[in-house]
Design an enzyme around this catalytic site. Structure first.
Site, PDB file in Angstrom:
ATOM      1  N   TRP A 102       5.030  -0.482   3.785  1.00 60.59           N
ATOM      2  CA  TRP A 102       3.925   0.481   3.928  1.00 60.59           C
ATOM      3  C   TRP A 102       2.662  -0.164   4.458  1.00 60.59           C
ATOM      4  O   TRP A 102       1.963   0.415   5.295  1.00 60.59           O
ATOM      5  CB  TRP A 102       3.682   1.240   2.624  1.00 60.59           C
ATOM      6  CG  TRP A 102       4.829   2.177   2.350  1.00 60.59           C
ATOM      7  CD1 TRP A 102       5.779   2.066   1.386  1.00 60.59           C
ATOM      8  CD2 TRP A 102       5.175   3.341   3.114  1.00 60.59           C
ATOM      9  NE1 TRP A 102       6.693   3.080   1.500  1.00 60.59           N
ATOM     10  CE2 TRP A 102       6.353   3.872   2.546  1.00 60.59           C
ATOM     11  CE3 TRP A 102       4.628   3.959   4.230  1.00 60.59           C
ATOM     12  CZ2 TRP A 102       6.977   5.024   3.053  1.00 60.59           C
ATOM     13  CZ3 TRP A 102       5.245   5.114   4.734  1.00 60.59           C
ATOM     14  CH2 TRP A 102       6.405   5.625   4.145  1.00 60.59           C
ATOM     15  N   ASP A 172      -4.195   1.217  -0.554  1.00 60.79           N
ATOM     16  CA  ASP A 172      -3.245   2.332  -0.547  1.00 60.79           C
ATOM     17  C   ASP A 172      -2.629   2.365  -1.948  1.00 60.79           C
ATOM     18  O   ASP A 172      -1.857   1.480  -2.316  1.00 60.79           O
ATOM     19  CB  ASP A 172      -2.176   2.075   0.520  1.00 60.79           C
ATOM     20  CG  ASP A 172      -1.037   3.095   0.484  1.00 60.79           C
ATOM     21  OD1 ASP A 172      -1.069   4.001  -0.373  1.00 60.79           O
ATOM     22  OD2 ASP A 172      -0.126   2.970   1.324  1.00 60.79           O
ATOM     23  N   LYS A 196       3.925  11.466  -5.889  1.00 64.96           N
ATOM     24  CA  LYS A 196       4.683  10.550  -6.749  1.00 64.96           C
ATOM     25  C   LYS A 196       4.277  10.716  -8.210  1.00 64.96           C
ATOM     26  O   LYS A 196       5.081  11.077  -9.049  1.00 64.96           O
ATOM     27  CB  LYS A 196       4.512   9.111  -6.265  1.00 64.96           C
ATOM     28  CG  LYS A 196       5.210   8.888  -4.922  1.00 64.96           C
ATOM     29  CD  LYS A 196       4.434   8.006  -4.026  1.00 64.96           C
ATOM     30  CE  LYS A 196       4.844   7.958  -2.582  1.00 64.96           C
ATOM     31  NZ  LYS A 196       6.217   8.018  -2.180  1.00 64.96           N
TER      32      LYS A 196
HETATM   33  N1  PMP Z   1       1.937   4.519   1.347  1.00 62.55           N
HETATM   34  C1  PMP Z   1       2.854   4.370   0.382  1.00 62.55           C
HETATM   35  C2  PMP Z   1       2.716   3.238  -0.581  1.00 62.55           C
HETATM   36  C3  PMP Z   1       3.928   5.268   0.305  1.00 62.55           C
HETATM   37  O1  PMP Z   1       4.846   5.111  -0.643  1.00 62.55           O
HETATM   38  C4  PMP Z   1       4.022   6.315   1.239  1.00 62.55           C
HETATM   39  C5  PMP Z   1       5.114   7.347   1.198  1.00 62.55           C
HETATM   40  N2  PMP Z   1       6.218   7.094   0.498  1.00 62.55           N
HETATM   41  C6  PMP Z   1       3.039   6.414   2.223  1.00 62.55           C
HETATM   42  C7  PMP Z   1       2.006   5.505   2.247  1.00 62.55           C
HETATM   43  C8  PMP Z   1       3.090   7.475   3.266  1.00 62.55           C
HETATM   44  O2  PMP Z   1       2.778   8.698   2.705  1.00 62.55           O
HETATM   45  P1  PMP Z   1       3.098  10.072   3.431  1.00 62.55           P
HETATM   46  O3  PMP Z   1       4.553  10.115   3.673  1.00 62.55           O
HETATM   47  O4  PMP Z   1       2.609  11.091   2.466  1.00 62.55           O
HETATM   48  O5  PMP Z   1       2.328  10.071   4.701  1.00 62.55           O
END
Ligand code: PMP
Length: 365
Positions: A102, A172, A196
């Protein structure tokens, strides 16, 4: 609980039954209005109470200082990968510490808008956090970016990283949002999607220090411009009203169940149950992540070893499914299993998984 599965999904993930029952009850008629939250104006008094209530809960739970704005935006965490550089990269560069897929995705997006300085050498083996003494900061970085919990790789920062020169720390927190206390004043910006720990997909909470507003690039779209959204109380465009409502209910649920102290304590109990089974399994189960940085939220692990592994893992998923335990398959990029233990997953459900794992091992030996 009855027909409900035992849901270890990495997200969207389980929402507490208590919350879903309220949603069900209010779906057609919210507080006697004769209409539901999906059907009402985002400028109505009722919705204003909903969004202000959600903001107040975020502020109360995290003790958010006065000089921080709380925004509810669309576009998910991925939207923030672009919004962060578009709003904050005023020097043309930023420091990124990559500890999993991520944060790596965030780099890819940020590189469209400026220079990314890699704080630690590139690696594709995400099982640890490089020691802070080895981090290379650049003097002109607009901010220092990291992912507090890597959902795919299961690497979590135990505390806020400390960085030199008062560089604003951006985090994040998508997958550990509202699972423990944190000192907001140590951050310039925090963002996390709801899907989550606090509800359904569609709304991302952004907590940003107010002196960082107003530095966005000319071409930054207004919908993700923090200053524009802040000036409009997150209503510059029609917000994801229903998701904000569900998030507000989840935050109330957390408050009712002991706040972030309780969520943290439960997350430790739950993750320890699974890590203990792994560690006591004599190698039948293995968790790749450095113990110091093991995530409380997402536990990636393998079942069995050698040539037989693929078959054993298939069998593991199949047997788990028979017990109504779902979404245990690991991310396709790492393989194996992953148990996600967000706020709504109970200790009892986690113990069922731990017991199943022990029993599956005994049976396989
Ligand atoms: N950052 C993290 C740590 C994530 O786990 C996720 C999605 N699983 C995201 C960003 C991206 O989020 P989204 O799919 O809602 O754009």
């Amino acid at each position: 609980s009855g027909e409900r599965a035992i849901n270890f999904s990495p997200g969207p993930a389980k929402i507490p039954d208590e919350v879903l029952h309220i949603v069900q009850e209010e779906l057609l008629n919210y507080h006697g209005q004769g209409l539901g939250v999906m059907e009402m104006s985002h400028r109505s008094k009722e919705f204003e109470e909903i969004i202000l209530g959600a903001e107040k809960s975020v502020r109360d739970l995290l003790n958010v200082p006065e000089n921080y704005k709380v925004l509810f935006l669309q576009g998910g965490g991925a939207g923030q990968f672009a919004a962060v550089p578009l709003n904050l990269m005023h020097t043309g560069s930023a420091d990124y510490l990559v500890t999993g897929s991520w944060s790596q995705s965030a780099v890819k997006e940020a590189e469209k808008y400026g220079k990314v300085n890699w704080v630690a050498p590139k690696s594709d083996k995400f099982v640890s956090i490089p020691d802070a003494s080895t981090w290379k900061h650049s003097p002109d970085a607009s901010y220092f970016y990291h992912c507090s919990n890597e959902t795919v790789h299961g690497v979590e920062f135990p505390e806020t990283p400390s960085v030199p020169n008062n560089t604003p720390v951006v985090a994040d927190i998508s997958s550990n949002f509202m699972s423990r206390k944190l000192d907001v004043s140590k951050y310039g910006l925090l963002f996390g999607g709801a899907q989550k720990n606090v509800g359904g997909a569609g709304v991302t909470a952004v907590i940003v220090r107010d002196d960082l507003l107003g530095k966005s690039r000319k071409e930054c779209p207004s919908v993700i411009d923090y200053k524009v959204q802040s000036a409009n109380s997150s209503l510059y465009n029609t917000p994801p009203c229903f998701n904000i409502y569900v998030m507000g209910l989840c935050l109330n649920w957390i408050q009712k169940h002991g706040g972030l102290d309780a969520m943290e304590d439960l997350s430790r109990q739950k993750s320890s149950l699974i890590y203990d089974v792994i560690d006591r399994s004599n190698g039948f189960y293995s968790a790749p992540v450095d113990r110091r940085y093991r995530s409380r939220m997402n536990i990636p692990f393998r079942v069995g070893t050698g040539a037989d592994q693929e078959r054993v893992e298939k069998e593991f998923l199949h047997e788990a499914q028979k017990l109504r335990m779902v979404s245990l398959k690991g991310h396709r990029s790492v393989g194996g299993m992953r148990a996600s233990l967000y706020n709504a997953v109970t200790v009892e459900e986690t113990r069922m998984l731990a017991d199943f794992m022990e029993e599956f091992r005994d049976r396989s030996l």
